[in-house]
Write an enzyme that holds these catalytic residues in place. Structure first.
Site, short mmCIF file in Angstrom:
data_model
loop_
_atom_site.label_atom_id
_atom_site.label_comp_id
_atom_site.label_asym_id
_atom_site.label_seq_id
_atom_site.Cartn_x
_atom_site.Cartn_y
_atom_site.Cartn_z
N ASP A 1 6.46 -4.26 -9.47
CA ASP A 1 5.85 -4.30 -8.14
C ASP A 1 6.47 -3.21 -7.28
O ASP A 1 7.54 -2.69 -7.59
CB ASP A 1 6.15 -5.64 -7.46
N LYS A 2 5.79 -2.88 -6.19
CA LYS A 2 6.35 -1.90 -5.26
C LYS A 2 7.24 -2.59 -4.23
O LYS A 2 8.42 -2.25 -4.09
CB LYS A 2 5.23 -1.13 -4.54
#
Length: 802
Positions: A305-306
């Site tokens: 994920d960012k």
């Protein structure tokens, strides 16, 4: 408005007082699934009937039977020491596990004493009123009082992966979790009285072994069979000699079994893994499934994920674009009115924080529908004086379809502001509203909020390090393509960043996944598909934080729940990260590789030592017709050789640049080389003692005991590393353990306690002899490194110091 708005509105009953809850808890107990714990006396009896304990007791009993009282008491003392160490180790392990579990405590929002409190779920009692929001685990069986757009994932109970809608009056069960919406429920059953608790009690639990555990047990089984065969042949041969009593042969055979069979192998492996798990815990990484540690060491693809992993996870409102509102404050007032602090949503929390900073209060909510991955927006019906407003807050692409733009210029401005945010690398939330209606269409675009989350300063460096260590990092984000491309460039992800449309073509997806470095506008189903696609040819780890990440987390070889992830995900993940950042994930993978290397080195050492001991004693017994060691010496040898091995759990090692796999062929060559070297030097030492020194058999037995301890422990220096032993020494714990063991054996040989004493110069000869043959083992290791090519991905392929 969508059909969700037809559900029953939430209201708040009074709940219990603390005194009432305490009285009910006294009657019902805590809300925990209590396992049937063995009584201490039962544990002791089970320890006594283990193979190693029974063999020690049998050896002591037979020693007493033949009149060797001193030997019998020494063996019993060694049995007591072994017993005490095991009790201490298991007690320490139990405390460590309990400490780790504290980090995974699930909390619930409970109405107590007329106010909402966040309490550990184990404190819940029947009649408690609990609020359930998206991602929350249902903490106990309960009945729905009120709900909004509620659906539950009950896969843990029924195996059905699709969420099921639930409404007022229905029962929800412990173990399920909220997929969409929210609800107020009244607890009806807790702990072992829940449906899940009763079901769990009736199920027989079986432990699934990992490939590494199976490998270790295979080694133990092979060496055990080998030992039994050699001992049987030796016993038959010795019994053919006159003057040797059967009971003495049996006593010696049992002793040799104790020393030769690697009964400590699984225990030491467990200790090495336990120490590794505790080391990870110190770095804010909790391993929920021990077998996943092996998979973690093999990870070669990380789907990340960012937010929170690559960024600081401190989202803030950086800018506000005004559309039809009067000013920024009005935009924020409408936006904060469509949030709910109980949801603990990072984006909504940023808006709440901004409104609080500017002293902006929200309008009175009459109804609230939380956002989820399907709706991509939250909706609130609010009142302002006599007026009623419907407000929606969410993704601009969704809000745009619900708005009625007064002019083409307004639509153009809307799109322009969204593009401006993307160019800045900001996420956006659009807010729209309509007066005097509860319908969610023909809304007016109020404004757009720009939200930013700074990249972590160590993210780029960590990604580069992971690439160097054979781990491909791919970013999956729900942000637009422009934002994703900007972030990827800053992170050094120079491959293609593609839109989610690539997931619609299953034929080309595998090739696209291999070459791309990131994907934008990703939906939960796309993340799951990414995991399933990469798993076909890679060992995949995936990070997540929301309820929609549960399917990919379950599907991955290693599912990682990042900091602030919802309870449902923490309960599903293999590993839970308690702090932000991709560097924590990187450290966890490296530490898992360290654990793997320690187990690998120990298995090489144990194979060679067991083979050397059994074969040496077997050959000498057949050639000379006598055992080269007494019963006490054999058992003491087993204890002294195993004590330093425990310290290998703390050894520093070289970890490879690539994911780890067991190179069985290379391990066989190493173990065989060390074993043959040991047998050859033992036979040569026997020849020198008999025909050059002309020593009596009692002194030969003492010197043999000393040689096996000293040379066996010297071998740890050689076996613990692929480098030259003097260039990469073991950790101080291992050196202290080795030295202490060798000194104890030396003092025993010099003192003559229950053995024939030897002179100091003979002890010196054994030490020099053992050290010289240690170099021979080192040469053998170097020859194997040169001529036996390591398998790609094995611990010896490429290494770095740690």
């Amino acid at each position: 408005m969508d059909t969700a708005t037809t559900h029953t509105a939430m209201y708040e009953p009074a709940g219990l007082s603390s005194a009432e809850a305490e009285n009910i808890r006294k009657e019902n107990g805590a809300n925990i699934l209590e396992e049937k714990k063995q009584k201490f006396i039962v544990k002791i009896l089970l320890w006594v009937v283990t193979p190693i304990s029974l063999m020690l007791l049998a050896a002591a009993g037979l020693s007493f039977a033949v009149g060797k009282m001193g030997n019998g008491w020494i063996i019993l003392a060694l049995f007591s020491a072994n017993f005490g160490i095991r009790i201490w180790h298991e007690g320490k392990a139990d405390k460590a596990i309990a400490k780790l579990q504290e980090h995974l405590t699930v909390y619930s929002r409970v109405k107590r004493d007329g106010t909402w409190k966040k309490l550990p779920s184990k404190e819940l009692v029947p009649k408690d009123v609990v609020m359930l929001t998206v991602g929350a685990i249902v903490p106990a069986d309960a009945q729905i009082i009120s709900e909004t757009n509620l659906s539950l994932n009950e896969s843990m109970l029924s195996g059905e992966s699709l969420p099921r809608s639930r409404t007022v009056g229905e029962t929800v069960y412990s173990g399920s979790f909220v997929a969409t919406g929210n609800a107020l429920v009244t607890i009806t059953a807790t702990g072992n009285h829940t449906y899940f608790g009763k079901t769990l009690a009736s199920v027989e639990h079986t432990k699934k072994r990992s490939a590494l555990e199976q490998d270790i047990l295979t080694i133990s089984r092979f060496l055990s069979i080998f030992a039994i065969i050699v001992i049987t042949i030796l016993s038959i041969f010795l019994m053919s000699h006159p003057g040797i009593k059967l009971i003495e042969v049996i006593t010696l055979d049992i002793s040799l079994l104790i020393a030769g069979i690697p009964v400590a192998l699984p225990t030491v492996m467990s200790l090495i893994i336990s120490v590794g798990v505790l080391e990870l815990a110190k770095k804010h990484t909790i391993v929920r499934r021990i077998a996943s540690l092996e998979n973690l060491s093999n990870v070669d693809v990380l789907l990340s994920d960012k937010t929170g992993t690559l960024t600081e996870n401190h989202i803030r409102v950086d800018d506000v674009a005004v559309l039809v509102a009067h000013d920024e404050k009005e935009v924020l007032r409408f936006a904060v009115s469509a949030t709910n602090p109980a949801e603990e949503n990072a984006l909504e929390d940023a808006i709440i924080e901004k409104a609080k900073t500017l002293s902006i209060s929200s309008l009175q909510q009459q109804k609230f529908i939380p956002g989820d991955s399907q709706r991509k927006r939250s909706t609130a019906i609010v009142t302002e004086g006599a007026d009623t407003w419907t407000i929606t807050l969410g993704a601009p692409s969704v809000i745009r379809t619900l708005c009625k733009f007064e002019s083409p210029e307004m639509l153009k401005l809307f799109n322009k502001e969204v593009s401006r945010a993307a160019q800045r690398g900001d996420r956006t939330l659009a807010v729209a509203a309509r007066k005097d209606t509860t319908e969610e269409h023909d809304l007016k675009p109020i404004g757009i909020l720009f939200l930013s989350d700074t990249l972590r300063p160590d993210a780029k460096e960590t990604i580069a390090a992971m690439h160097d260590e054979g781990i491909s990092v791919k970013m999956l984000t729900g942000d637009g393509i422009q934002i994703a491309q900007k972030v990827a460039k800053e992170l050094g992800l120079n491959g293609k960043i593609l839109p989610r449309s690539v997931f619609d073509s299953l034929d080309t997806l595998p090739a696209v996944m291999e070459t791309a470095d990131g994907f934008a506008e990703v939906l939960p189903k796309d993340k799951y598909l990414a995991v399933e696609t990469m798993k076909k040819h890679h060992v995949v780890a995936v990070t997540g934080d929301g309820v929609n990440d549960v399917p990919p987390i379950k599907a991955a070889d290693v599912g990682i729940a990042v900091k602030n992830s919802v309870d449902a995900l923490r309960g599903t993940a293999d590993i839970v990260i308690l702090t932000d950042g991709i560097s924590v994930v990187h450290d966890a993978i490296i530490d898992a590789r360290k654990v793997f290397m320690r187990i690998y080195h120990y298995s090489v050492y144990r194979i060679s030592e067991s083979a050397r001991l059994i074969l040496t004693i077997g050959l000498i017994g057949i050639l000379v017709g006598k055992y080269p060691l007494t019963t006490v010496q054999i058992i003491l040898l087993a204890v002294l050789n195993d004590l330093p091995i425990v310290s290998l759990a703390f050894d520093h090692v070289y970890t490879s640049h690539t994911p780890e796999t067991i190179d069985v062929r290379r391990r066989f060559f190493l173990g065989t080389t060390y074993g043959i070297t040991g047998v050859f030097n033992s036979m040569l030492a026997l020849y020198i003692m008999l025909f050059m020194f002309h020593l009596p058999w009692g002194q030969i037995q003492t010197l043999f005991f000393l040689k096996l301890v000293v040379s066996g422990n010297f071998l740890i220096y050689v076996a613990h590393t692929e480098k030259r032993w003097f260039r990469y020494l073991p950790s101080w714990q291992v050196i202290v353990a080795i030295s202490s063991t060798q000194i104890l054996a030396t003092l025993w040989a010099l003192s003559g306690w229950f053995t024939t004493p030897v002179t100091l110069w003979l002890v010196g000869f054994i030490w020099v002899w053992s050290f010289i043959w240690m170099q021979t083992s080192e040469i053998g290791k170097m020859l194997i490194a040169r001529f036996v090519k390591a398998k790609a991905g094995s611990p010896q392929a490429t290494s770095i110091a740690t």
